[in-house]
Scaffold this motif. Structure first.
Motif, short mmCIF file in Angstrom:
data_model
loop_
_atom_site.label_atom_id
_atom_site.label_comp_id
_atom_site.label_asym_id
_atom_site.label_seq_id
_atom_site.Cartn_x
_atom_site.Cartn_y
_atom_site.Cartn_z
N GLN A 7 0.86 7.54 12.89
CA GLN A 7 2.11 7.50 13.63
C GLN A 7 3.34 7.33 12.75
O GLN A 7 4.40 7.86 13.05
CB GLN A 7 2.07 6.35 14.66
CG GLN A 7 1.05 6.53 15.74
CD GLN A 7 1.38 7.69 16.66
OE1 GLN A 7 2.53 7.89 17.05
NE2 GLN A 7 0.38 8.48 17.01
N TRP A 8 3.19 6.54 11.67
CA TRP A 8 4.32 6.21 10.79
C TRP A 8 3.88 6.34 9.34
O TRP A 8 3.76 5.33 8.61
CB TRP A 8 4.81 4.79 11.07
CG TRP A 8 5.14 4.58 12.51
CD1 TRP A 8 6.25 4.98 13.15
CD2 TRP A 8 4.32 3.92 13.48
NE1 TRP A 8 6.20 4.60 14.48
CE2 TRP A 8 5.02 3.96 14.71
CE3 TRP A 8 3.07 3.30 13.45
CZ2 TRP A 8 4.51 3.41 15.88
CZ3 TRP A 8 2.57 2.75 14.61
CH2 TRP A 8 3.28 2.81 15.81
N PRO A 9 3.64 7.54 8.85
CA PRO A 9 3.04 7.73 7.51
C PRO A 9 3.88 7.20 6.35
O PRO A 9 3.33 6.87 5.30
CB PRO A 9 2.87 9.24 7.41
CG PRO A 9 3.80 9.82 8.43
CD PRO A 9 3.92 8.81 9.51
N GLU A 10 5.17 7.06 6.51
CA GLU A 10 6.03 6.60 5.41
C GLU A 10 6.31 5.09 5.47
O GLU A 10 7.00 4.57 4.60
CB GLU A 10 7.36 7.37 5.43
CG GLU A 10 7.20 8.87 5.29
CD GLU A 10 6.51 9.29 3.99
OE1 GLU A 10 6.81 8.68 2.95
OE2 GLU A 10 5.67 10.20 4.04
N THR A 11 5.77 4.41 6.48
CA THR A 11 6.06 2.99 6.68
C THR A 11 4.91 2.13 6.17
O THR A 11 3.76 2.34 6.57
CB THR A 11 6.28 2.70 8.18
OG1 THR A 11 7.32 3.56 8.65
CG2 THR A 11 6.66 1.26 8.42
N ARG A 45 -0.22 -15.94 3.78
CA ARG A 45 0.49 -15.11 2.80
C ARG A 45 0.92 -13.82 3.49
O ARG A 45 0.13 -13.21 4.21
CB ARG A 45 -0.42 -14.70 1.62
CG ARG A 45 -0.92 -15.77 0.72
CD ARG A 45 0.11 -16.40 -0.18
NE ARG A 45 0.87 -15.54 -1.03
CZ ARG A 45 0.70 -15.40 -2.34
NH1 ARG A 45 -0.25 -16.04 -2.95
NH2 ARG A 45 1.50 -14.62 -3.03
N ASN A 46 2.16 -13.40 3.26
CA ASN A 46 2.57 -12.07 3.71
C ASN A 46 1.98 -11.07 2.73
O ASN A 46 1.98 -11.27 1.52
CB ASN A 46 4.09 -11.94 3.72
CG ASN A 46 4.72 -12.67 4.88
OD1 ASN A 46 4.11 -12.77 5.95
ND2 ASN A 46 5.90 -13.18 4.70
N MET A 47 1.45 -9.98 3.28
CA MET A 47 0.82 -8.95 2.46
C MET A 47 1.29 -7.59 2.94
O MET A 47 1.64 -7.40 4.10
CB MET A 47 -0.69 -9.08 2.50
CG MET A 47 -1.18 -10.44 2.02
SD MET A 47 -2.95 -10.54 1.80
CE MET A 47 -3.12 -9.73 0.21
N ILE A 48 1.29 -6.63 2.00
CA ILE A 48 1.80 -5.29 2.28
C ILE A 48 0.82 -4.23 1.78
O ILE A 48 0.20 -4.40 0.72
CB ILE A 48 3.19 -5.09 1.65
CG1 ILE A 48 3.81 -3.77 2.07
CG2 ILE A 48 3.14 -5.25 0.14
CD1 ILE A 48 5.29 -3.64 1.72
N LEU A 49 0.67 -3.18 2.54
CA LEU A 49 -0.11 -2.02 2.15
C LEU A 49 0.86 -0.85 2.11
O LEU A 49 1.39 -0.44 3.14
CB LEU A 49 -1.24 -1.74 3.13
CG LEU A 49 -2.12 -0.53 2.85
CD1 LEU A 49 -2.88 -0.72 1.54
CD2 LEU A 49 -3.08 -0.30 4.00
#
Length: 50
Positions: A7-11, A45-49
């Motif tokens: 749905q949101w490939p760049e996010t 912990r905040n984590m990001i992919l």
């Protein structure tokens, strides 16, 4: 995560991970973002992919 990517490939995907599950999320490709903090008395912990 597949739906997010479709749905949101760049996010990037952001999660608030309980600290004891950090290794699990790292295995999925997530990286740390910021410092450890308490949420409802539980270390997170905040984590990001990207």
């Amino acid at each position: 995560m597949a739906t997010c990517r479709q749905q949101w490939p760049e996010t990037p995907v952001l999660v608030s991970a309980q600290a004891y599950l950090v290794g699990f999320y790292q295995g999925l490709g997530f990286e740390f973002m910021g410092e450890c903090y308490l949420e409802d008395g539980i270390p997170h912990r905040n984590m990001i992919l990207k």
